[in-house]
Design an enzyme around this catalytic site. Structure first.
Site, short mmCIF file in Angstrom:
data_model
loop_
_atom_site.label_atom_id
_atom_site.label_comp_id
_atom_site.label_asym_id
_atom_site.label_seq_id
_atom_site.Cartn_x
_atom_site.Cartn_y
_atom_site.Cartn_z
CG LEU A 85 38.86 35.60 -32.46
CD1 LEU A 85 40.15 35.91 -31.72
CD2 LEU A 85 39.08 35.65 -33.97
CE LYS A 86 29.65 35.62 -28.93
NZ LYS A 86 29.19 36.94 -29.39
CD GLU A 88 22.29 38.79 -46.32
OE1 GLU A 88 22.17 37.58 -46.24
OE2 GLU A 88 22.09 39.57 -45.36
CB CYS A 100 20.32 47.41 -36.52
SG CYS A 100 19.93 45.76 -37.14
CG ASP A 146 12.63 43.51 -38.84
OD1 ASP A 146 12.10 44.61 -39.05
OD2 ASP A 146 13.01 43.14 -37.72
CE LYS A 158 24.37 42.07 -43.70
NZ LYS A 158 23.12 41.40 -43.99
CD GLU A 216 12.60 41.36 -31.63
OE1 GLU A 216 13.60 40.66 -31.91
OE2 GLU A 216 12.15 42.22 -32.40
CG HIS A 252 15.23 47.29 -39.91
ND1 HIS A 252 15.68 48.59 -39.88
CD2 HIS A 252 16.30 46.52 -39.59
CE1 HIS A 252 16.96 48.60 -39.54
NE2 HIS A 252 17.37 47.36 -39.37
CG HIS A 259 26.02 47.11 -36.20
ND1 HIS A 259 24.96 47.81 -36.74
CD2 HIS A 259 25.73 45.80 -36.33
CE1 HIS A 259 24.07 46.94 -37.18
NE2 HIS A 259 24.51 45.73 -36.94
#
Length: 776
Positions: A25-26, A627, A748, A621, A124, A506, A663, A716
């Site tokens: 699905l992704k 969460e 982010c 981070d 979240k 990164e 972060h 996002h």
């Protein structure tokens, strides 16, 4: 009320992974969003995932009517309710179709934004690493049953010969998860719209009944928390009103109200007093309720969640069966017990048998979604047929647990002694005023300094180089050079854009946790262990099975190389101990405080090595601090003591002139502002753009004395924020906090974004900073 003859089967699950065994699905979603496939292709991919799930669950033994959940969604289960009841935020009103709902493209626009329309806020789900899209309601929001997708999916299953049980976020949880829109009155709370919401749910229930559905599962995890912004008694009244009203509908399916992620507590007797037919209990995160509460459940089915839907450790079958027997014996004779998972299995991967790269001994300790289905069926057989019926399974399980406890990596005396030797001084840096002066002298940054959170886009070329290296098609030298070339590109781009504090991007990191898990002892990683984080975004959590040690520096080579390319400050980038733990499948055989401090000691050594290499800015981070905050207020003080303490242990050795950043993304900063203050980081960056900086009043009221970077770009969403939009958000931050405290950054990391939108957005961000800097 029409009485249904069908009972819930003796075994079921609360939900199943919905992204596909190989993220089908992704891949289909992202191909459609890129314009590389048609909507028909996407719809077929969704149907294929649903079909594969039905077939797999039947193959595993969940073939009885109502044993299988129907919980598929193209993006998010909360968004699915929003579109089902047509509760669109005002800025999306033009997307409505003639029936009052939205089409599939409109559904994705709500989730991802488009043009001037910002996406719905994301945060979240309970205390998990899953993100949901926050409903936005006010007194005038349209609420009505307008979309039949939930009904259509169970009809599809019926045509395939499977009577599935639709799973829908319950009305009380939906409203508690919602927030007042920008147009709401001062005293408005989303619970004020309960009756309208119930009418919409009522029409959905009647449509399901008409389609032949016998049971519907209404998930009410919000009831296990007492930390909402309304009094508990108001929540309980809403529960009573909602389920008294819904259960009185004459033509409806039977109602299974599921309480997951903790104990229902005082909500259980309220639900028991209504005419709902089944109530789900999370007996992994919560205890068996008191006998007095259980005695109220006459004639009801109790769905006992004794197999964890949150972790990947095989269930202790002996302990779980004992819990089930205790529950059964305390219930009235007229009550029935159905064995289930504690939560949906959406939080775990599909099948551990595919993980051939994990040592067989460690693999024998694990259970992914398919194995958990087997555990549920085994326990149901043991409960209803007696222990002798599952003696072989009980014996094999006991042997696996004994082998795990005896493994030499599970308890390393030197690691435990190092944690025991930690003192409060190890968790304490120099006073902030002293640090601020030293850092200003060393770094010489302008007011409103600009930076990013850490990662830059992970391009196809980066992933291809990493894959080739892992397969042995290129050697270490070639791989290192490929990563250095990307780092050089990222550094040059940032200098060209005009950022003040740079990152190396990164490129070498597959994931912000897995990268460290592969370099620390005590972890294993998976090949196929994907779980959904939000939408098409999937993560592959590492498995933290033993005591943690670091054998060599993990990031110094890359950060040092990046710093050699620029005169500007370069951030060293680490993931914090709580986040490494929370975003892994963490061991369940020792206290989390012990695990966090083990990770903190490893990171403390890394901080020291970065300092020795000349890195003057180090970001650690901790997006998971919020969460993993306990859902019950009474449990929070102890949690915050050890979680904050582990961060301070990781950073406590840093010299005053070393600037420590942290972060927090999608962390509802105002909820944990005291704890974040106690982290004692010099600079904290947070998500703020989707919420339009609504955390700022709480920060200002708190008197947060250190520096803060409220994000001005929602990474996002694929949309590029305009310079004006960034400027407006930044001015709001400066007005609330003062220019001397504000940093300018995205929400982010940029790993999932493309370079074209990244460069455009960062240029707008830097231009906004220059504009507001000139005004300061």
């Amino acid at each position: 009320m029409t009485q249904q003859s069908a009972a819930l089967p003796t075994a079921t699950i609360a939900g199943y992974p919905r992204i596909g065994r190989d993220r089908e699905l992704k891949k289909a979603l992202e191909a459609y969003w890129k314009g590389a496939s048609s909507q028909e292709d996407l719809i077929q991919a969704g149907a294929d995932v649903r079909r594969a799930t039905r077939e797999r669950l039947s193959e595993l033994g969940l073939s009885e009517a109502n044993a299988q959940p129907s919980d598929f969604t193209y993006y998010d289960q909360v968004l699915a309710v929003t579109t089902t009841i047509g509760a669109l935020p005002e800025r999306f009103e033009s997307l409505r179709t003639s029936t009052g709902g939205v089409n599939l493209d409109g559904y994705f626009t709500l989730a991802r934004g488009e043009g001037d329309r910002a996406a719905m806020e994301m945060t979240k789900w309970m205390d998990s690493n899953y993100h949901y899209l926050v409903p936005e309601l006010d007194e005038n929001t349209t609420i009505d049953y307008v979309d039949s997708a939930i009904v259509d999916q169970v009809r599809e299953a019926q045509e395939a010969g499977i009577a599935q049980r639709p799973v829908v976020v319950g009305p009380v949880t939906y409203l508690l998860l919602a927030k007042p829109s920008d147009h709401a009155g001062e005293n408005f709370h989303p619970l004020d719209r309960l009756q309208d919401t119930l009418h919409a749910y009522g029409h959905l229930l009647m449509a399901l009944h008409e389609a032949g559905v016998e049971w519907v599962q209404l998930d009410e995890p919000a009831l296990v928390s007492d930390a909402w912004d309304v009094e508990r008694q108001q929540v309980l009244k809403a529960v009573r009103d909602a389920y008294t009203w819904l259960s009185a509908i004459i033509e409806r399916p039977q109602l299974f109200v599921n309480g997951s992620y903790g104990s229902l507590g005082d909500a259980l007797p309220v639900l028991a007093a209504t005419d709902v037919e089944a109530i789900g209990l999370d007996l992994v995160a919560g205890p068996v309720p008191a006998n007095a509460d259980l005695s109220l459940l006459e004639g009801k089915t109790v769905v006992a969640g004794v197999v964890s839907g949150r972790n990947i450790w095989r269930t202790n079958l002996e302990a779980a069966l004992t819990t089930l027997e205790q529950l059964r014996d305390a219930l009235p004779a007229s009550a029935r017990v159905t064995v289930s998972t504690s939560t949906s299995l959406q939080h775990v991967p599909h099948d551990v048998e595919r993980e051939t790269g994990i040592a067989p001994e460690i693999r024998s300790w694990l259970a992914f979604a398919d194995q958990k289905v087997g555990e549920v069926l085994t326990l149901a057989r043991g409960l209803h047929e007696g222990r002798a019926a599952i003696k072989a399974e009980l014996d094999a399980d006991a042997a696996a647990h004994q082998a795990r406890a005896a493994h030499p990596g599970v308890n390393i005396s030197a690691v435990r002694e190092a944690v025991a030797a930690v003192t409060q001084d190890d968790r304490t840096r120099a006073p902030y005023a002293e640090r601020l002066a030293a850092q200003n002298e060393r770094l010489g940054l302008p007011v409103l300094p600009t930076t990013t959170i850490g990662s830059f886009p992970q391009t196809r070329e980066i992933r291809a180089a990493r894959a080739s290296w892992r397969k042995g098609d290129i050697d270490d030298t070639a791989y290192t050079q490929a990563m250095k070339d990307e780092i050089a590109h990222v550094v040059s781009l940032q200098e060209n854009i005009g950022l003040d504090v740079l990152v190396h991007g990164e490129a070498e990191r597959n994931d912000m946790v897995q990268y460290f898990a592969e370099l620390l002892n005590g972890f294993v990683t998976t090949q196929h262990g994907w779980v959904q984080s939000y939408g098409s975004r999937c993560t592959r959590p590492s498995i933290l099975w033993g005591d943690v040690t670091r054998t060599a520096p993990m990031t110094v080579e890359w950060s040092s190389y990046a710093q050699s390319l620029t005169e500007k400050p370069m951030k060293g980038m680490l993931t914090g101990p709580v986040t490494i733990m929370a975003w892994s499948f963490v061991r369940d055989d020792v206290d989390k405080a012990q695990v966090a401090d083990q990770l903190a000691l490893a990171l403390r050594d890394e901080v020291s090595d970065l300092e020795a290499a000349g890195i003057g800015v180090i970001q650690v981070d901790e997006p998971a601090i919020r969460e993993t905050l306990p859902l019950r207020v009474a449990d929070r003080e102890a949690y915050l003591e050890w979680s904050v303490g582990s961060f301070r242990l990781a950073t406590g050795s840093a010299a005053p002139q070393t600037q420590i950043h942290t972060h927090l993304c999608y962390s509802e900063f105002d909820v944990v502002i005291d704890a974040v203050d106690h982290l004692d980081a010099d600079v904290t960056s947070i998500e703020a753009s989707r919420s339009r900086m609504d955390i700022l009043p709480a920060v200002a009221e708190h008197g947060f004395e250190r520096q803060l970077g409220p994000g001005v770009w929602d990474i996002h969403s694929p949309r590029v924020p305009s310079e004006e939009e960034c400027t407006t958000l930044l001015r709001a931050a400066v007005d609330a906090l003062g220019a001397e405290k504000v940093w300018v950054n995205p929400d982010c990391g940029l790993k999932t974004r493309a370079y074209e939108e990244t460069e455009a957005s960062l240029r707008n961000l830097v231009a906004a900073a220059r504009t507001v800097r000139a005004e300061a």
